[in-house]
Design a protein around this motif. Structure first.
Motif, short mmCIF file in Angstrom:
data_model
loop_
_atom_site.label_atom_id
_atom_site.label_comp_id
_atom_site.label_asym_id
_atom_site.label_seq_id
_atom_site.Cartn_x
_atom_site.Cartn_y
_atom_site.Cartn_z
N ILE A 69 0.93 -1.13 -0.04
CA ILE A 69 -0.25 -0.31 -0.45
C ILE A 69 0.74 1.15 0.20
O ILE A 69 0.60 1.83 -0.84
CB ILE A 69 -1.06 0.14 1.33
CG1 ILE A 69 -2.07 -0.57 0.98
CG2 ILE A 69 -1.67 1.13 0.88
CD1 ILE A 69 -3.06 -1.55 2.26
N GLN A 70 1.63 1.50 0.76
CA GLN A 70 2.67 2.63 1.17
C GLN A 70 3.27 2.37 -0.37
O GLN A 70 3.64 3.55 -1.24
CB GLN A 70 4.20 2.60 2.22
CG GLN A 70 3.02 2.32 3.07
CD GLN A 70 4.31 2.09 4.80
OE1 GLN A 70 5.02 1.71 4.74
NE2 GLN A 70 3.93 3.67 5.62
N ASN A 71 4.04 1.54 -0.89
CA ASN A 71 4.45 1.55 -2.57
C ASN A 71 4.00 2.65 -3.68
O ASN A 71 4.35 2.97 -4.64
CB ASN A 71 4.76 0.57 -3.48
CG ASN A 71 6.36 -0.42 -2.03
OD1 ASN A 71 7.29 0.43 -1.76
ND2 ASN A 71 6.54 -1.46 -2.41
N GLN A 72 2.22 2.03 -3.39
CA GLN A 72 1.17 2.71 -4.38
C GLN A 72 0.96 3.55 -4.09
O GLN A 72 1.06 4.42 -5.07
CB GLN A 72 -0.17 1.50 -4.23
CG GLN A 72 -1.35 1.75 -5.39
CD GLN A 72 -2.22 1.27 -5.21
OE1 GLN A 72 -2.97 0.58 -3.52
NE2 GLN A 72 -2.90 1.08 -5.94
N TYR A 73 0.93 4.44 -2.53
CA TYR A 73 0.40 5.58 -2.32
C TYR A 73 2.14 6.82 -3.08
O TYR A 73 1.90 8.03 -3.83
CB TYR A 73 0.30 5.79 -0.98
CG TYR A 73 0.01 6.99 -0.14
CD1 TYR A 73 -1.23 7.95 -0.88
CD2 TYR A 73 1.58 7.57 0.18
CE1 TYR A 73 -0.98 8.68 -0.26
CE2 TYR A 73 1.29 9.21 0.32
CZ TYR A 73 0.10 10.11 -0.31
OH TYR A 73 -0.81 11.03 0.38
N GLU A 74 3.29 6.04 -3.12
CA GLU A 74 4.06 6.61 -3.56
C GLU A 74 4.10 6.39 -4.99
O GLU A 74 4.73 8.66 -5.66
CB GLU A 74 5.62 6.02 -2.45
CG GLU A 74 5.46 6.21 -1.24
CD GLU A 74 6.77 5.40 -0.63
OE1 GLU A 74 7.85 4.87 -1.21
OE2 GLU A 74 7.16 5.58 0.23
N THR A 75 4.20 5.36 -5.95
CA THR A 75 3.28 5.66 -7.13
C THR A 75 2.59 6.82 -7.04
O THR A 75 3.42 7.71 -7.76
CB THR A 75 3.64 4.33 -7.45
OG1 THR A 75 4.81 4.15 -6.79
CG2 THR A 75 3.95 4.93 -9.35
N GLN A 76 1.43 6.94 -6.45
CA GLN A 76 0.37 7.61 -7.06
C GLN A 76 1.17 8.89 -6.51
O GLN A 76 0.47 10.04 -7.08
CB GLN A 76 -0.32 7.59 -5.90
CG GLN A 76 -1.63 6.36 -6.96
CD GLN A 76 -2.22 6.20 -5.65
OE1 GLN A 76 -2.44 6.55 -4.43
NE2 GLN A 76 -3.08 5.02 -6.04
#
Length: 130
Positions: A69-76
């Protein structure tokens, strides 16, 4: 809820979705108590979920979900700044929607089974098939 609390809640719910067996009764009871306090004191409830996520049956799934989830958020966040026309646009936060889903799951007599019913709402779009 702030972004970190939202990540915590989504990771906890994801760990519930990924359960292969029912929760131990004592843990289920503690999760139900968190569900009861969530409406009135969401910050306290999120802090309690962090402690419950350390339980052996949830720890590994919770930690992996949190990383994803944190990786996805950083990408967004990075993608948002690639588009200057959208930089100052307000982005709707899914926190309230997630909280509305979380409360009945946390209060359910079998939180794992209830989370599985809401799987499409809990898991990020690109992780639904995993």
């Amino acid at each position: 809820m702030n972004q970190l609390q939202t990540v915590t809640l989504r990771a906890f719910l994801t760990a519930l979705v990924e359960l292969d067996s029912p929760l131990p009764p004592k843990l289920q009871q503690e999760i139900n108590q968190v569900g009861e306090m969530f409406t009135d004191t969401p910050n306290v409830a999120i802090d309690r979920l962090l402690k419950l996520a350390e339980n052996d049956c949830l720890r590994q799934s919770y930690q992996q979900a949190r990383i994803n989830i944190q990786n996805q958020y950083e990408t967004q966040e990075l993608n948002r700044y690639d588009k200057p026309s959208q930089q100052n646009q307000p982005t709707p936060t899914p926190s309230e929607h997630l909280a509305n889903i979380a409360i009945p799951i946390l209060k359910a007599s079998d939180s794992g089974a209830e989370a599985k019913k809401q799987k499409s709402e809990i898991l990020p779009n690109n992780a639904k098939d995993s």
